[in-house]
Design a protein around this motif. Structure first.
Motif, short mmCIF file in Angstrom:
data_model
loop_
_atom_site.label_atom_id
_atom_site.label_comp_id
_atom_site.label_asym_id
_atom_site.label_seq_id
_atom_site.Cartn_x
_atom_site.Cartn_y
_atom_site.Cartn_z
N ASP A 139 2.55 -6.26 3.37
CA ASP A 139 2.51 -7.41 2.45
C ASP A 139 3.85 -7.64 1.76
OD1 ASP A 139 -0.10 -7.92 2.99
OD2 ASP A 139 -0.88 -6.82 1.26
N LEU A 140 4.76 -6.66 1.86
CA LEU A 140 6.03 -6.79 1.14
C LEU A 140 7.20 -6.86 2.10
CD1 LEU A 140 5.21 -4.21 -1.62
CD2 LEU A 140 6.12 -6.48 -2.12
N ARG B 132 3.20 2.31 1.85
CA ARG B 132 1.92 2.66 1.25
C ARG B 132 1.69 4.16 1.36
NH1 ARG B 132 -2.35 -2.00 3.33
NH2 ARG B 132 -1.28 -3.75 2.30
N ASP C 295 4.59 -1.16 3.82
CA ASP C 295 3.60 -2.10 3.32
C ASP C 295 3.81 -3.47 3.98
OD1 ASP C 295 2.17 -4.06 1.76
OD2 ASP C 295 1.87 -2.46 0.28
N LYS D 197 -6.49 0.41 -5.22
CA LYS D 197 -6.27 0.01 -3.82
C LYS D 197 -6.52 1.16 -2.85
CE LYS D 197 -1.89 -1.40 -4.30
NZ LYS D 197 -1.51 -1.46 -5.73
N LEU E 154 -1.22 -11.13 -2.61
CA LEU E 154 0.11 -10.82 -2.10
C LEU E 154 1.03 -10.34 -3.22
CD1 LEU E 154 1.10 -13.48 0.57
CD2 LEU E 154 0.71 -11.03 0.89
#
Ligand code: ADP
Ligand code: ZN
Ligand code: MG
Length: 477
Positions: A276-277, A78, A274, A88, A48
């Protein structure tokens, strides 16, 4: 038919934070390959990322300094593409909601000021670096740079010559260094630029087809690549041919550009936020705090130097290009309030040594107190300016000693005893009877010759003003 060039720049500024954008790995340049990596910046499954607050603060510093509109709500997105230096297979960047939009960079070319508009400033992570060795059937990849924070600054197509493009970059470099958010080192890639350029008939409002230039890592390259590309495009149009939209690379050895990829290879990056953010939400109070911390910027400081210290545009420009030098100048003025003499000494002597050693004044051993003391010794006629430049200053610079101490150690105390100097002057006149006759016959220019002889006899220690006076007196007798 006359043509004009239209240029838009995309500049990447590497932020000088201690750690990367989404992990705590170091950003130090030049370390052993892959010694500054972790599961986050190498994109391992399940990690993360967490955004680096300092990087956001640095980005806001620049955006506020350039008068951009700050988006209180922005999103990291992204940007997908495949490349071996991108572990990634996507880069975390910003897309439709960047940190800042609008704003401008004010440039000065040959005394003319212009404001170049900006489209946006956004935050993103850097990719890694491929290392190729011709003798090997494979390449290496170094991920140390992966995840280092970058700011991308996109200008509007409002730049009309290679000189203006270089001025834009130099101004931006000066500003990021003033703000302390980037070291501006182009050779190490801390400041990189892609230039978009097209040409059109003069007076036309429509844009021509643009070409994107990559691979330029100095101001000189940018200027040369753009000049070449503008000539190439005008040549095509004059022959009745078309400019093809493509990306071209600047080749240092031939000083020309050649195709890298065409439009058909343009990427579809499939941007999406994104997951994850979390989004970046900014508080007004945070922005206010940053605004208050902004220093006076180079162009404003230059104007003030011209006005307050009565310096020329050229002098003020050089003194304010680097914040450290401008600070040094003003700190010295507090104890030696003679701007003109100080500016002269810094522009000639001090900068000669700093440029030779390729360092900043803050990295040198010089202090305002030392420069003030040195110039005072000259003003009080305790030291000639020649000796100050040739013998005292170099030692002050190299060893960080005080000028007085250097003078004592070298026995350079100025000879101001009128009695002693009169004797030396009389000797010189006695040794040069023909010149004395010629002087008395009207060749007044010989005065300098006599003074020179006295200086020689005293190893440069004689007070030149006094010597001038004595010789003139003796010759008039
Ligand atoms: P793209 O979608 O190809 O990335 P953008 O509109 O995002 O193009 O612009 C990228 C950069 O190119 C900007 O700096 C912009 O100022 C510049 N630019 C756009 N059109 C032109 C043109 N016709 N000539 C020169 N520069 C241009
Ligand atoms: Zn990491
Ligand atoms: Mg674009």
């Amino acid at each position: 038919m006359e043509f004009e060039a239209v240029i838009g720049l995309e500049v990447h500024v590497q932020l000088s934070t201690q750690s990367k954008l989404f992990c705590s790995c170091s950003t130090k340049f030049g370390s052993h390959p892959n010694s500054q990596i972790c599961p986050i910046c190498t994109g391992q499954p399940g990690v993360l990322p967490v955004i680096n607050k300092k990087a956001v603060e640095y980005a806001l510093k620049l955006a506020l300094a350039l008068g951009c509109k700050i988006n209180l709500y922005s999103v990291m997105a992204r940007k997908h593409y495949f490349y071996p230096d991108l572990p990634k297979n996507y880069q975390i960047s910003q897309y439709d909601l960047p940190l800042a939009e609008g704003g401008e960079v004010e440039i000065e070319v040959n005394g003319n000021r212009r404001r170049i508009g900006l489209t946006r400033i956004h935050l993103e992570e850097d990719a890694g670096k491929l290392v190729h060795d011709e003798n090997l059937p494979y390449s290496y990849v170094d991920f140390n740079r992966t995840g280092v924070p970058l700011l991308e600054i996109v200008s509007k197509p409002e730049i009309y010559s290679p000189e203006e493009a270089v001025s834009f970059l130099k101004t931006l470099r000066s500003i990021v260094r003033y703000l302390g958010i980037c070291d501006g080192n182009m050779e190490e890639g801390s400041l990189r630029c892609d230039a978009n350029v097209s040409v059109r008939p003069k007076g036309s409002k429509e844009f021509g087809t643009k070409v994107e230039l990559k691979n330029m890592n100095s101001f000189k390259h940018v200027e040369r690549a753009l000049s070449y590309e503008i000539r190439r495009q005008i040549g095509l149009l004059l022959e009745g041919r078309e400019v093809i939209q493509e990306t071209r690379l600047f080749d240092e050895t031939t000083q020309t550009t050649h195709p890298m990829r065409g439009k058909e290879e343009a990427h579809d990056y499939c941007y999406f936020p994104d997951p994850d953010l979390i989004e970046i939400k900014l508080e007004e109070s945070f922005l206010e705090e940053i605004k208050r911390s902004l220093p006076e910027l180079p162009l404003r400081r230059k104007e003030r130097f011209e006005r307050e210290y009565n310096l020329s545009s050229y002098e003020a420009g050089i003194l304010t290009e680097e914040k450290t030098l401008a600070d040094f100048f003003e700190d010295t003025l507090k104890i030696y309030p003679n701007p003109k003499a100080l500016s002269n000494f810094i522009l000639t002597e001090v900068l000669r040594y700093l440029n030779r050693d390729k360092i900043d004044i803050s990295q040198s051993k010089l202090t305002p107190a030392h420069i003030a003391e040195l110039l005072e010794l000259v003003d009080k006629e305790l030291l000639s300016i020649t000796l100050a430049k040739q013998q005292v200053f170099p030692e002050v610079y190299e060893k960080g000693l005080s000028p007085k101490r250097v003078m004592e150690e070298r026995g350079l105390v100025q000879e101001s005893s009128e009695e002693f100097l009169r004797k030396v002057c009389e000797e010189v006149l006695a040794e040069n009877p023909q010149e004395v006759v010629r002087y008395r016959g009207g060749k007044k220019g010989l005065l300098g010759f006599f003074v020179g002889q006295v200086m020689k006899k005293t190893q440069g220690k004689a007070n030149p003003k006094l010597v001038n006076k004595i010789i003139a007196e003796l010759l008039e007798q």
